[in-house]
Design a protein around this motif. Structure first.
Motif, PDB file in Angstrom:
ATOM      1  N   LEU A 172      13.573 109.502  38.101  1.00 50.20           N
ATOM      2  CA  LEU A 172      13.471 110.948  37.961  1.00 50.20           C
ATOM      3  C   LEU A 172      12.177 111.492  38.537  1.00 50.20           C
ATOM      4  CD1 LEU A 172      14.816 111.514  34.325  1.00 50.20           C
ATOM      5  CD2 LEU A 172      15.886 112.286  36.457  1.00 50.20           C
ATOM      6  N   SER A 173      11.109 110.691  38.522  1.00 48.09           N
ATOM      7  CA  SER A 173       9.807 111.199  38.963  1.00 48.09           C
ATOM      8  C   SER A 173       9.571 111.021  40.457  1.00 48.09           C
ATOM      9  CB  SER A 173       8.685 110.490  38.185  1.00 48.09           C
ATOM     10  OG  SER A 173       8.688 109.116  38.473  1.00 48.09           O
ATOM     11  N   LYS A 174      10.543 110.418  41.166  1.00 50.10           N
ATOM     12  CA  LYS A 174      10.363 110.224  42.611  1.00 50.10           C
ATOM     13  C   LYS A 174      10.500 111.536  43.362  1.00 50.10           C
ATOM     14  CE  LYS A 174      11.768 105.384  42.827  1.00 50.10           C
ATOM     15  NZ  LYS A 174      12.763 104.425  43.310  1.00 50.10           N
TER      16      LYS A 174
ATOM     17  N   THR B  46      -1.127 111.385  30.819  1.00 52.57           N
ATOM     18  CA  THR B  46      -0.654 112.054  29.605  1.00 52.57           C
ATOM     19  C   THR B  46       0.524 112.973  29.905  1.00 52.57           C
ATOM     20  OG1 THR B  46      -2.879 112.005  28.653  1.00 52.57           O
ATOM     21  CG2 THR B  46      -1.314 113.564  27.698  1.00 52.57           C
ATOM     22  N   LEU B  47       0.413 113.755  30.985  1.00 53.89           N
ATOM     23  CA  LEU B  47       1.499 114.648  31.370  1.00 53.89           C
ATOM     24  C   LEU B  47       2.767 113.868  31.690  1.00 53.89           C
ATOM     25  CD1 LEU B  47      -0.377 117.247  33.635  1.00 53.89           C
ATOM     26  CD2 LEU B  47       0.330 117.509  31.255  1.00 53.89           C
ATOM     27  N   ASN B  48       2.601 112.756  32.389  1.00 55.59           N
ATOM     28  CA  ASN B  48       3.765 111.937  32.735  1.00 55.59           C
ATOM     29  C   ASN B  48       4.455 111.375  31.498  1.00 55.59           C
ATOM     30  OD1 ASN B  48       3.731 112.232  35.526  1.00 55.59           O
ATOM     31  ND2 ASN B  48       2.303 110.545  35.842  1.00 55.59           N
ATOM     32  N   TYR B  49       3.651 110.932  30.540  1.00 54.14           N
ATOM     33  CA  TYR B  49       4.250 110.369  29.337  1.00 54.14           C
ATOM     34  C   TYR B  49       4.899 111.441  28.467  1.00 54.14           C
ATOM     35  CZ  TYR B  49       3.017 105.490  29.926  1.00 54.14           C
ATOM     36  OH  TYR B  49       2.964 104.192  30.367  1.00 54.14           O
ATOM     37  N   LEU B  50       4.355 112.657  28.483  1.00 57.35           N
ATOM     38  CA  LEU B  50       5.027 113.752  27.778  1.00 57.35           C
ATOM     39  C   LEU B  50       6.373 114.050  28.427  1.00 57.35           C
ATOM     40  CD1 LEU B  50       2.082 116.237  27.076  1.00 57.35           C
ATOM     41  CD2 LEU B  50       3.409 114.953  25.382  1.00 57.35           C
ATOM     42  N   PHE B  51       6.404 114.008  29.754  1.00 57.16           N
ATOM     43  CA  PHE B  51       7.659 114.180  30.484  1.00 57.16           C
ATOM     44  C   PHE B  51       8.636 113.068  30.092  1.00 57.16           C
ATOM     45  CE2 PHE B  51      10.055 112.773  34.288  1.00 57.16           C
ATOM     46  CZ  PHE B  51      10.904 113.867  34.421  1.00 57.16           C
ATOM     47  N   GLY B  52       8.144 111.834  30.075  1.00 53.41           N
ATOM     48  CA  GLY B  52       9.000 110.702  29.708  1.00 53.41           C
ATOM     49  C   GLY B  52       9.519 110.804  28.289  1.00 53.41           C
ATOM     50  N   TRP B  53       8.641 111.226  27.365  1.00 47.99           N
ATOM     51  CA  TRP B  53       9.063 111.376  25.967  1.00 47.99           C
ATOM     52  C   TRP B  53      10.191 112.394  25.850  1.00 47.99           C
ATOM     53  CZ3 TRP B  53       9.131 115.469  22.520  1.00 47.99           C
ATOM     54  CH2 TRP B  53       9.354 115.139  21.192  1.00 47.99           C
ATOM     55  N   THR B  54      10.070 113.504  26.579  1.00 45.52           N
ATOM     56  CA  THR B  54      11.094 114.554  26.509  1.00 45.52           C
ATOM     57  C   THR B  54      12.432 114.061  27.038  1.00 45.52           C
ATOM     58  OG1 THR B  54       9.377 116.230  26.826  1.00 45.52           O
ATOM     59  CG2 THR B  54      11.651 116.913  27.189  1.00 45.52           C
TER      60      THR B  54
ATOM     61  N   THR C 116       3.588 111.937  40.631  1.00 48.94           N
ATOM     62  CA  THR C 116       3.654 113.385  40.821  1.00 48.94           C
ATOM     63  C   THR C 116       3.183 113.740  42.233  1.00 48.94           C
ATOM     64  OG1 THR C 116       1.461 113.539  39.824  1.00 48.94           O
ATOM     65  CG2 THR C 116       3.344 113.985  38.394  1.00 48.94           C
ATOM     66  N   ASP C 117       3.420 112.815  43.154  1.00 53.11           N
ATOM     67  CA  ASP C 117       3.004 113.037  44.532  1.00 53.11           C
ATOM     68  C   ASP C 117       3.907 114.024  45.254  1.00 53.11           C
ATOM     69  OD1 ASP C 117       0.985 111.246  44.112  1.00 53.11           O
ATOM     70  OD2 ASP C 117       2.039 109.541  45.005  1.00 53.11           O
ATOM     71  N   THR C 118       5.143 114.204  44.776  1.00 45.88           N
ATOM     72  CA  THR C 118       6.074 115.118  45.424  1.00 45.88           C
ATOM     73  C   THR C 118       6.108 116.450  44.680  1.00 45.88           C
ATOM     74  OG1 THR C 118       7.957 114.384  44.104  1.00 45.88           O
ATOM     75  CG2 THR C 118       7.498 113.155  46.125  1.00 45.88           C
ATOM     76  N   LEU C 119       6.551 117.494  45.399  1.00 47.42           N
ATOM     77  CA  LEU C 119       6.653 118.820  44.787  1.00 47.42           C
ATOM     78  C   LEU C 119       7.650 118.814  43.640  1.00 47.42           C
ATOM     79  CD1 LEU C 119       5.958 121.825  44.762  1.00 47.42           C
ATOM     80  CD2 LEU C 119       7.783 122.171  46.466  1.00 47.42           C
ATOM     81  N   GLU C 120       8.784 118.095  43.845  1.00 46.08           N
ATOM     82  CA  GLU C 120       9.804 118.030  42.792  1.00 46.08           C
ATOM     83  C   GLU C 120       9.251 117.361  41.531  1.00 46.08           C
ATOM     84  OE1 GLU C 120      10.169 117.043  45.840  1.00 46.08           O
ATOM     85  OE2 GLU C 120      11.838 118.174  46.750  1.00 46.08           O
ATOM     86  N   GLY C 121       8.482 116.292  41.733  1.00 44.08           N
ATOM     87  CA  GLY C 121       7.893 115.599  40.594  1.00 44.08           C
ATOM     88  C   GLY C 121       6.932 116.480  39.825  1.00 44.08           C
ATOM     89  N   ILE C 122       6.120 117.230  40.559  1.00 41.37           N
ATOM     90  CA  ILE C 122       5.172 118.140  39.908  1.00 41.37           C
ATOM     91  C   ILE C 122       5.912 119.208  39.117  1.00 41.37           C
ATOM     92  CG2 ILE C 122       3.406 119.884  40.327  1.00 41.37           C
ATOM     93  CD1 ILE C 122       2.539 118.245  42.771  1.00 41.37           C
ATOM     94  N   ILE C 123       6.974 119.776  39.715  1.00 42.91           N
ATOM     95  CA  ILE C 123       7.748 120.829  39.040  1.00 42.91           C
ATOM     96  C   ILE C 123       8.376 120.294  37.763  1.00 42.91           C
ATOM     97  CG2 ILE C 123       9.786 122.308  39.209  1.00 42.91           C
ATOM     98  CD1 ILE C 123       9.131 122.647  42.181  1.00 42.91           C
ATOM     99  N   PHE C 124       8.972 119.091  37.842  1.00 43.46           N
ATOM    100  CA  PHE C 124       9.603 118.483  36.671  1.00 43.46           C
ATOM    101  C   PHE C 124       8.593 118.302  35.542  1.00 43.46           C
ATOM    102  CE2 PHE C 124      13.396 116.680  39.015  1.00 43.46           C
ATOM    103  CZ  PHE C 124      14.325 117.266  38.178  1.00 43.46           C
TER     104      PHE C 124
END
Length: 319
Positions: A317-319, A9-17, A96-104
């Motif tokens: 973007l999520s890598k 759900t969080l990933n898809y909200l990120f994608g929607w934005t 969201t395995d990377t710190l950058e992905g989690i932050i985004f």
């Protein structure tokens, strides 16, 4: 490995934005062309098409993400990209395995939560103001409320159950026939829920560049005002008689010259009504169907674009 529902759900909200922002800026650039293309429709239809255009980016993104959850259906429209040797239909991989992905993802969801909170606060604030106005006004048998002030005002307030308010000063300055057309105009706003439409357009275009954002909102406001004017004219049983409307607007304009903050809007409505009278406005079915075709093609184009570019873009973007 399958993601848990919360992560998905969080990933898809990120994608929607991300997709909504990208498509919004593209549509903002194209808006002047679209606005020119829909000219010639009657004001009611023009307002509807303008609203549909403004809502296109967030709505098309929802459709694109839904289709991306169906890999076999969406894959023919997706830009070429590979995951090692896997170039077959697959679900959207937003890690969201990377710190950058989690932050985004977390920052995006936090931003969305803040925006939705502001939207809800606006809705609750509008309801409180409507209740306060109801307490400060007097009901009438004609389904409008009177505010006992000398200013010359008429307005429709509320989103979901709008009410019409008139000031005592305006009522005393108009004849019964002029009052009837003013009321018809405001009741039309209430029936069409134009306040809710304006609110939706406001938030759907909130990330457009400022000049284009102001342009589409101004256009939409003029379109719904003129649409309600013409519907009010038709309510008198004289569909093509704009003279009475112009006379009423002249009275409202003169009466409110000193105290009405919407004076500029009244003047623009007079100019628009005069232009319609000069053109002897008629329905143009060709322009109407042409506009339907243009709007439909735009919706299809934006959904396909969201699929074609969105899938590899969001994975990158999520890598």
């Amino acid at each position: 490995m399958e993601s848990n529902p919360i992560t998905t759900t969080l990933n898809y909200l990120f994608g929607w934005t991300v997709l909504t922002v990208a498509l919004s800026w593209l549509l903002a650039v194209l808006y002047p062309i679209f606005a020119h293309a829909i000219k010639g429709n009657n004001p009611e239809r023009t307002a509807l098409f303008t609203l549909l255009y403004g809502l296109l980016a967030p709505a098309a993104t929802v459709v694109s993400l839904f289709l991306l959850s169906l890999p076999t259906l969406a894959f023919p429209f997706i830009a070429d990209h590979c995951h090692d040797l896997n170039c077959t239909p697959h679900r959207l991989h937003m890690t969201t395995d990377t710190l950058e992905g989690i932050i985004f993802v977390v920052s995006t969801v936090g931003l969305l939560t803040g925006v939705f909170a502001i939207m809800l606060m606006q809705l609750f604030s509008s309801q409180r103001k409507l209740l306060a106005l109801s307490h400060l006004s007097e009901p009438t048998e004609a389904a409008y409320r009177v505010v006992d002030i000398p200013l010359h005002l008429a307005w429709c307030a509320g989103f979901f159950k709008p009410q019409v308010f008139l000031s005592r000063g305006l009522i005393e300055s108009l004849t019964s026939e002029q009052l009837s057309i003013v009321l018809a105009h405001e009741w039309t706003h209430a029936v069409r829920k134009d306040n809710l439409r304006k609110w939706c357009l406001h938030w759907a275009t909130i990330i457009w560049p400022k000049p284009t954002r102001k342009k589409i909102r101004h256009d939409f406001l003029n379109q719904i005002e003129l649409a309600c004017d013409l519907i009010a004219v038709r309510s008198r049983g004289q569909e093509n008689d704009i003279d009475f409307l112009i006379d009423t607007l002249n009275v409202c304009s003169a009466a409110s010259e000193a105290d009405d903050p919407k004076q500029h809007s009244v003047t623009e409505r007079k100019v628009a009504a005069l232009r319609l009278k000069e053109k002897k406005f008629r329905e143009n079915k060709f322009i109407f169907f042409k506009t339907i075709g243009i709007t439909g093609c735009l919706w299809l184009m934006v959904v396909v674009l969201g699929l074609h570019v969105g899938h590899p873009l969001l994975e990158w973007l999520s890598k």
